[in-house]
Motif scaffolding. Sequence first.
Motif, PDB file in Angstrom:
ATOM      1  N   TRP A 145       0.821  -1.206   0.000  1.00  0.00           N
ATOM      2  CA  TRP A 145       0.000   0.000   0.000  1.00  0.00           C
ATOM      3  C   TRP A 145       0.861   1.263   0.000  1.00  0.00           C
ATOM      4  O   TRP A 145       0.459   2.295  -0.574  1.00  0.00           O
ATOM      5  CB  TRP A 145      -0.919   0.009   1.221  1.00  0.00           C
ATOM      6  CG  TRP A 145      -1.911  -1.118   1.220  1.00  0.00           C
ATOM      7  CD1 TRP A 145      -1.847  -2.266   1.935  1.00  0.00           C
ATOM      8  CD2 TRP A 145      -3.117  -1.195   0.449  1.00  0.00           C
ATOM      9  NE1 TRP A 145      -2.940  -3.081   1.660  1.00  0.00           N
ATOM     10  CE2 TRP A 145      -3.741  -2.435   0.755  1.00  0.00           C
ATOM     11  CE3 TRP A 145      -3.743  -0.343  -0.460  1.00  0.00           C
ATOM     12  CZ2 TRP A 145      -4.931  -2.827   0.169  1.00  0.00           C
ATOM     13  CZ3 TRP A 145      -4.939  -0.732  -1.044  1.00  0.00           C
ATOM     14  CH2 TRP A 145      -5.527  -1.959  -0.729  1.00  0.00           C
ATOM     15  N   GLU A 146       2.035   1.188   0.619  1.00  0.00           N
ATOM     16  CA  GLU A 146       2.873   2.388   0.702  1.00  0.00           C
ATOM     17  C   GLU A 146       3.413   2.813  -0.666  1.00  0.00           C
ATOM     18  O   GLU A 146       3.699   3.987  -0.897  1.00  0.00           O
ATOM     19  CB  GLU A 146       4.035   2.175   1.683  1.00  0.00           C
ATOM     20  CG  GLU A 146       5.011   1.067   1.302  1.00  0.00           C
ATOM     21  CD  GLU A 146       4.551  -0.319   1.726  1.00  0.00           C
ATOM     22  OE1 GLU A 146       5.355  -1.260   1.601  1.00  0.00           O
ATOM     23  OE2 GLU A 146       3.390  -0.452   2.176  1.00  0.00           O
ATOM     24  N   THR A 149       3.971 -19.271 -14.430  1.00  0.00           N
ATOM     25  CA  THR A 149       5.337 -19.144 -14.952  1.00  0.00           C
ATOM     26  C   THR A 149       6.411 -19.164 -13.876  1.00  0.00           C
ATOM     27  O   THR A 149       7.587 -19.289 -14.192  1.00  0.00           O
ATOM     28  CB  THR A 149       5.466 -17.825 -15.730  1.00  0.00           C
ATOM     29  OG1 THR A 149       5.274 -16.721 -14.826  1.00  0.00           O
ATOM     30  CG2 THR A 149       4.423 -17.748 -16.846  1.00  0.00           C
ATOM     31  N   LYS A 150       6.005 -19.022 -12.603  1.00  0.00           N
ATOM     32  CA  LYS A 150       6.945 -18.919 -11.481  1.00  0.00           C
ATOM     33  C   LYS A 150       7.819 -17.673 -11.568  1.00  0.00           C
ATOM     34  O   LYS A 150       8.820 -17.553 -10.868  1.00  0.00           O
ATOM     35  CB  LYS A 150       7.854 -20.171 -11.400  1.00  0.00           C
ATOM     36  CG  LYS A 150       7.118 -21.500 -11.453  1.00  0.00           C
ATOM     37  CD  LYS A 150       6.092 -21.642 -10.364  1.00  0.00           C
ATOM     38  CE  LYS A 150       5.374 -22.982 -10.436  1.00  0.00           C
ATOM     39  NZ  LYS A 150       4.229 -23.069  -9.491  1.00  0.00           N
ATOM     40  N   GLU A 151       7.427 -16.733 -12.429  1.00  0.00           N
ATOM     41  CA  GLU A 151       8.178 -15.490 -12.592  1.00  0.00           C
ATOM     42  C   GLU A 151       7.613 -14.409 -11.670  1.00  0.00           C
ATOM     43  O   GLU A 151       6.407 -14.329 -11.457  1.00  0.00           O
ATOM     44  CB  GLU A 151       8.088 -15.010 -14.045  1.00  0.00           C
ATOM     45  CG  GLU A 151       8.705 -15.949 -15.067  1.00  0.00           C
ATOM     46  CD  GLU A 151      10.205 -15.857 -15.124  1.00  0.00           C
ATOM     47  OE1 GLU A 151      10.746 -14.820 -14.676  1.00  0.00           O
ATOM     48  OE2 GLU A 151      10.849 -16.812 -15.603  1.00  0.00           O
ATOM     49  N   LYS A 152       8.504 -13.553 -11.173  1.00  0.00           N
ATOM     50  CA  LYS A 152       8.068 -12.429 -10.346  1.00  0.00           C
ATOM     51  C   LYS A 152       7.459 -11.366 -11.235  1.00  0.00           C
ATOM     52  O   LYS A 152       7.889 -11.155 -12.364  1.00  0.00           O
ATOM     53  CB  LYS A 152       9.252 -11.838  -9.568  1.00  0.00           C
ATOM     54  CG  LYS A 152       9.777 -12.733  -8.457  1.00  0.00           C
ATOM     55  CD  LYS A 152      10.883 -12.043  -7.692  1.00  0.00           C
ATOM     56  CE  LYS A 152      11.400 -12.920  -6.554  1.00  0.00           C
ATOM     57  NZ  LYS A 152      12.501 -12.251  -5.809  1.00  0.00           N
ATOM     58  N   ILE A 153       6.433 -10.688 -10.715  1.00  0.00           N
ATOM     59  CA  ILE A 153       5.802  -9.616 -11.462  1.00  0.00           C
ATOM     60  C   ILE A 153       5.443  -8.493 -10.503  1.00  0.00           C
ATOM     61  O   ILE A 153       5.083  -8.737  -9.343  1.00  0.00           O
ATOM     62  CB  ILE A 153       4.544 -10.123 -12.210  1.00  0.00           C
ATOM     63  CG1 ILE A 153       3.990  -9.034 -13.121  1.00  0.00           C
ATOM     64  CG2 ILE A 153       3.476 -10.589 -11.238  1.00  0.00           C
ATOM     65  CD1 ILE A 153       2.861  -9.512 -14.017  1.00  0.00           C
ATOM     66  N   GLU A 154       5.615  -7.265 -10.972  1.00  0.00           N
ATOM     67  CA  GLU A 154       5.244  -6.088 -10.181  1.00  0.00           C
ATOM     68  C   GLU A 154       4.312  -5.235 -11.018  1.00  0.00           C
ATOM     69  O   GLU A 154       4.645  -4.856 -12.144  1.00  0.00           O
ATOM     70  CB  GLU A 154       6.491  -5.289  -9.797  1.00  0.00           C
ATOM     71  CG  GLU A 154       6.174  -4.037  -8.981  1.00  0.00           C
ATOM     72  CD  GLU A 154       7.427  -3.258  -8.612  1.00  0.00           C
ATOM     73  OE1 GLU A 154       7.315  -2.033  -8.442  1.00  0.00           O
ATOM     74  OE2 GLU A 154       8.499  -3.884  -8.505  1.00  0.00           O
ATOM     75  N   LEU A 155       3.132  -4.949 -10.492  1.00  0.00           N
ATOM     76  CA  LEU A 155       2.124  -4.189 -11.212  1.00  0.00           C
ATOM     77  C   LEU A 155       1.661  -3.009 -10.375  1.00  0.00           C
ATOM     78  O   LEU A 155       1.671  -3.068  -9.134  1.00  0.00           O
ATOM     79  CB  LEU A 155       0.923  -5.080 -11.555  1.00  0.00           C
ATOM     80  CG  LEU A 155       1.178  -6.237 -12.515  1.00  0.00           C
ATOM     81  CD1 LEU A 155      -0.025  -7.162 -12.549  1.00  0.00           C
ATOM     82  CD2 LEU A 155       1.496  -5.722 -13.916  1.00  0.00           C
ATOM     83  N   PRO A 156       1.220  -1.926 -11.027  1.00  0.00           N
ATOM     84  CA  PRO A 156       0.720  -0.774 -10.262  1.00  0.00           C
ATOM     85  C   PRO A 156      -0.647  -1.081  -9.660  1.00  0.00           C
ATOM     86  O   PRO A 156      -1.508  -1.680 -10.308  1.00  0.00           O
ATOM     87  CB  PRO A 156       0.620   0.324 -11.325  1.00  0.00           C
ATOM     88  CG  PRO A 156       0.405  -0.416 -12.610  1.00  0.00           C
ATOM     89  CD  PRO A 156       1.217  -1.681 -12.474  1.00  0.00           C
ATOM     90  N   LEU A 157      -0.843  -0.680  -8.430  1.00  0.00           N
ATOM     91  CA  LEU A 157      -2.154  -0.822  -7.792  1.00  0.00           C
ATOM     92  C   LEU A 157      -2.953   0.426  -8.151  1.00  0.00           C
ATOM     93  O   LEU A 157      -2.891   1.449  -7.474  1.00  0.00           O
ATOM     94  CB  LEU A 157      -2.008  -0.957  -6.275  1.00  0.00           C
ATOM     95  CG  LEU A 157      -3.313  -1.111  -5.485  1.00  0.00           C
ATOM     96  CD1 LEU A 157      -4.036  -2.389  -5.880  1.00  0.00           C
ATOM     97  CD2 LEU A 157      -3.035  -1.105  -3.987  1.00  0.00           C
ATOM     98  N   LEU A 158      -3.689   0.333  -9.259  1.00  0.00           N
ATOM     99  CA  LEU A 158      -4.458   1.475  -9.729  1.00  0.00           C
ATOM    100  C   LEU A 158      -5.442   1.926  -8.654  1.00  0.00           C
ATOM    101  O   LEU A 158      -5.970   1.108  -7.896  1.00  0.00           O
ATOM    102  CB  LEU A 158      -5.209   1.115 -11.011  1.00  0.00           C
ATOM    103  CG  LEU A 158      -4.343   0.563 -12.165  1.00  0.00           C
ATOM    104  CD1 LEU A 158      -5.227   0.171 -13.333  1.00  0.00           C
ATOM    105  CD2 LEU A 158      -3.302   1.580 -12.591  1.00  0.00           C
TER     106      LEU A 158
END
Length: 415
Positions: free
Chosen positions: A269-270, A281-290
């Motif tokens: 949240w910060e 896929t076991k891949e890391k993903i970072e997405l914006p929290l719209l």
Amino acid sequence: MKSEKKQTLCEITSEVEAYFDGLSYHKVRIRVYQNGWKLLKQFMEEHRMKFFNAKVCDAFITSVLNEMSYSDLSKKEKDTIRSANVLTEYQTTGMIRFRSVRKDYNFEGEIGNLMQSFLSYRKAQGMSEDTITSNKLYLHRFLTYLNSNSILVLSDLGKQQILGFINTLGFSSKSTIHCTLSSIRCFLRYLFDNKYLDYDLTYLVPKSSYKKEARLPTTYTKEEIERLLNAVDRSSPKGKRDIAMILLAARLGLRASDICGLKFENIYWETNTIHLIQRKTKEKIELPLLAEIGNVIIDYLKYGRPSSDLPYIFLRAAQPYDKLEEPTLHSIVSFYLKRAGIKNADQKKHGPHALRHSLAGILLEQKTPVPVISEVLGHSNTESTKTYLRIDLKSLRQCALEVPKIQSPYYQEVY
């Protein structure tokens, strides 16, 4: 609780149909339920019953039994009772238990034990559950063939037996033949590499040229997605949960497995971001929290989520308040697509993955570069994303060439 909610027969049957559809029930089986619901509708109209509930279900079943025992009923009458019971079960619990038992493959004898060892080896290699399940199915068919031909020990396995089984695949589909040959080849290679066989017999198994054709992704327009979102009643606890999950699929392209598995620890949240390791896929993903998504999640957590110590954000709307499963999310999206009145939704894919495809299509329309779309969707490489280029009709039209005129007396130009 869901059981306290007043629902007309039309409302509850629509929800259950969407639930069945999400679980890929066969259309013929769904029609069996629909036939039972027609009789239930007649019963309710005759007795002037407006809302469906457990008492209505019991009264209807009593009328079907007509003082007979269940075992004496015809198959059609039993199906009618089952059709009413599933409505009560879904209305009360939010789900329907499977009545079929998953087949258990027994690998017995010397060859069967080796097949079991091979499957364990594949699992230790990190092969997916789907791959191991596929190997198990086709190797069990091979074992059944060997047993029927009295090939019970490995020393009796040879060219004649292997080719004999392969010849039985003649009428199978191309994909079945491909998967069967691949499973047998891997098993024979395992036997040779681990010195169970003195000779490498994989040369006997022909290589299949079959390649699975990638299907054209199902997409919905930006306007249809908005209609879908507007179809959700956000005032109820269930609606607060549903809109949050649908937005995660429609705005961020998350897969159903990642939405259902989303935990509190995944939301930062910060920084207004979502961090997770994709299940597929076991891949890391970072997405914006719209902001749109963050607000509906907060609304659900405050006023919709049942009290629970589970780490998962999204829970079932009725007891038991367990983690929501993927088939249920599929049913939820399917239900709201129907409620939104979107044309041809029944003829297209209508689960959360279709929303993921739609996001890719919308991004392409906005001229978003393929590497960026790949990053948004969490693809491990851009090759997986390129399949969406086929749905960008506007750009494809720019690549179209004029058809040259044919210099032939048999060619007639059409005006």
